[in-house]
Design a protein around this motif. Structure first.
Motif, short mmCIF file in Angstrom:
data_model
loop_
_atom_site.label_atom_id
_atom_site.label_comp_id
_atom_site.label_asym_id
_atom_site.label_seq_id
_atom_site.Cartn_x
_atom_site.Cartn_y
_atom_site.Cartn_z
N TYR A 92 67.69 -42.54 -5.08
CA TYR A 92 66.34 -42.62 -5.63
C TYR A 92 66.29 -41.87 -6.96
CZ TYR A 92 61.30 -41.38 -5.90
OH TYR A 92 59.99 -41.18 -6.29
N ASP A 97 63.12 -45.84 -10.99
CA ASP A 97 62.52 -46.64 -9.93
C ASP A 97 61.01 -46.51 -9.84
OD1 ASP A 97 65.13 -47.45 -9.02
OD2 ASP A 97 65.32 -45.50 -8.06
N THR A 110 66.28 -43.69 1.40
CA THR A 110 66.58 -44.89 0.64
C THR A 110 67.27 -45.95 1.50
OG1 THR A 110 68.66 -43.89 -0.13
CG2 THR A 110 66.73 -43.63 -1.54
#
Length: 213
Positions: A92, A97, A110
Motif C-alpha cells: 500500500y 493508491d 492488502t
C-alpha cells in the motif's frame, strides 16, 4: 511443465519472470498496456515466455503472480483465476493508491483485499518485502549459512506451501506468518520490510511490527 501467469510486468513481475524462466518454468505475462508493449521483455526471456492479455495470462497459468498497483486490483480478472493459487506482491503506497481508511486504521490488509476480490482463488502473500533487484541476485542454495528469508501468509495451507517451494527454488527460506489477517506484519514501513534478514531475524521483526503506523 508448470506455467505461471504473471499479471503485471513492472519491476517485480519482470524479475520473477526472469528467474522463473531460468528455473525452467513457462511464463505468460501481461501488463495494462497490451501484449504488444512487452515484446522486448519476451524476446529477452526467450521461448519459455509469451505476452498476453491479463485474462489470457490468468487462464494460462497453473498458478499466478499478481503484481499490479493496489489501486488496480479490481481490474484483475477473477473468473480465470478461480480455484488457482495467486501470489500477491502488493504493498500500500497511499501516495500512489490514494488513502484507504481500512488500511490506515489497521482494519484490513492488502492481500486480504485481493482475496476479497478473488473469492474463488487462494491468495498468498509473496515477494512484497524484497527489493526487486534482489529477487534474481540474492538467493542461495538451501542450507546456506545466513540464507535470506522471505515471508508468506495465506488462509490456505496449500497456497503457503506453494510459495515456500517457490521461494526455495529462488534461493530463499520461508517464514509463514499465518493467515492473511496477519500479513500486515510484513507490509510497508514495518521492521521486516525491505531489509535483508535470515529466518530468525525475520521472525523477530515480524513479532515487533506495529499494527498501525
Amino acid at each position: 511443465m508448470t506455467t505461471i501467469g504473471i499479471l503485471g510486468a513492472g519491476h517485480i513481475g519482470s524479475q520473477v519472470a526472469r528467474k522463473a524462466v531460468e528455473l525452467g518454468y513457462d511464463v505468460v505475462i501481461s501488463n495494462s498496456r497490451g501484449p504488444e508493449t512487452l515484446q522486448d521483455l519476451v524476446s529477452e526471456l526467450g521461448p519459455r515466455a509469451r505476452a498476453a492479455t491479463a485474462a489470457e495470462a490468468a487462464a494460462a497459468g497453473d498458478f499466478a503472480v499478481v503484481t499490479v498497483p493496489l489501486k488496480s486490483i479490481t481490474e484483475i480478472p477473477a473468473e480465470p483465476l478461480a480455484g488457482k493459487i495467486v501470489i500477491d506482491t502488493n504493498n500500500y503506497y497511499w501516495e500512489r493508491d490514494g488513502r484507504i481508511p481500512a488500511l490506515d486504521n489497521g482494519e484490513a490488509t492488502t492481500s486480504g483485499m485481493l482475496q476479497e476480490h478473488l473469492p474463488e482463488s487462494k491468495v498468498a502473500k509473496g515477494f512484497n518485502h524484497i527489493m526487486y533487484t534482489d529477487i534474481t541476485t540474492d538467493g542461495t542454495p538451501a542450507g546456506t549459512d545466513n540464507r535470506r528469508a522471505l515471508a508468506t501468509a495465506s488462509d490456505f495451507p496449500e497456497a503457503a506451501e506453494l510459495v515456500t517451494r517457490f521461494y526455495d527454488e529462488f534461493g530463499f527460506d520461508t517464514v509463514n506468518i499465518g493467515p492473511l489477517s496477519d500479513s500486515w506484519r510484513v507490509e510497508r514501513d514495518r521492521p521486516a520490510y525491505g531489509v535483508r534478514q535470515n529466518a530468525a531475524e525475520l521472525q523477530e521483526n515480524l513479532a515487533k511490527a506495529p499494527r498501525t503506523l
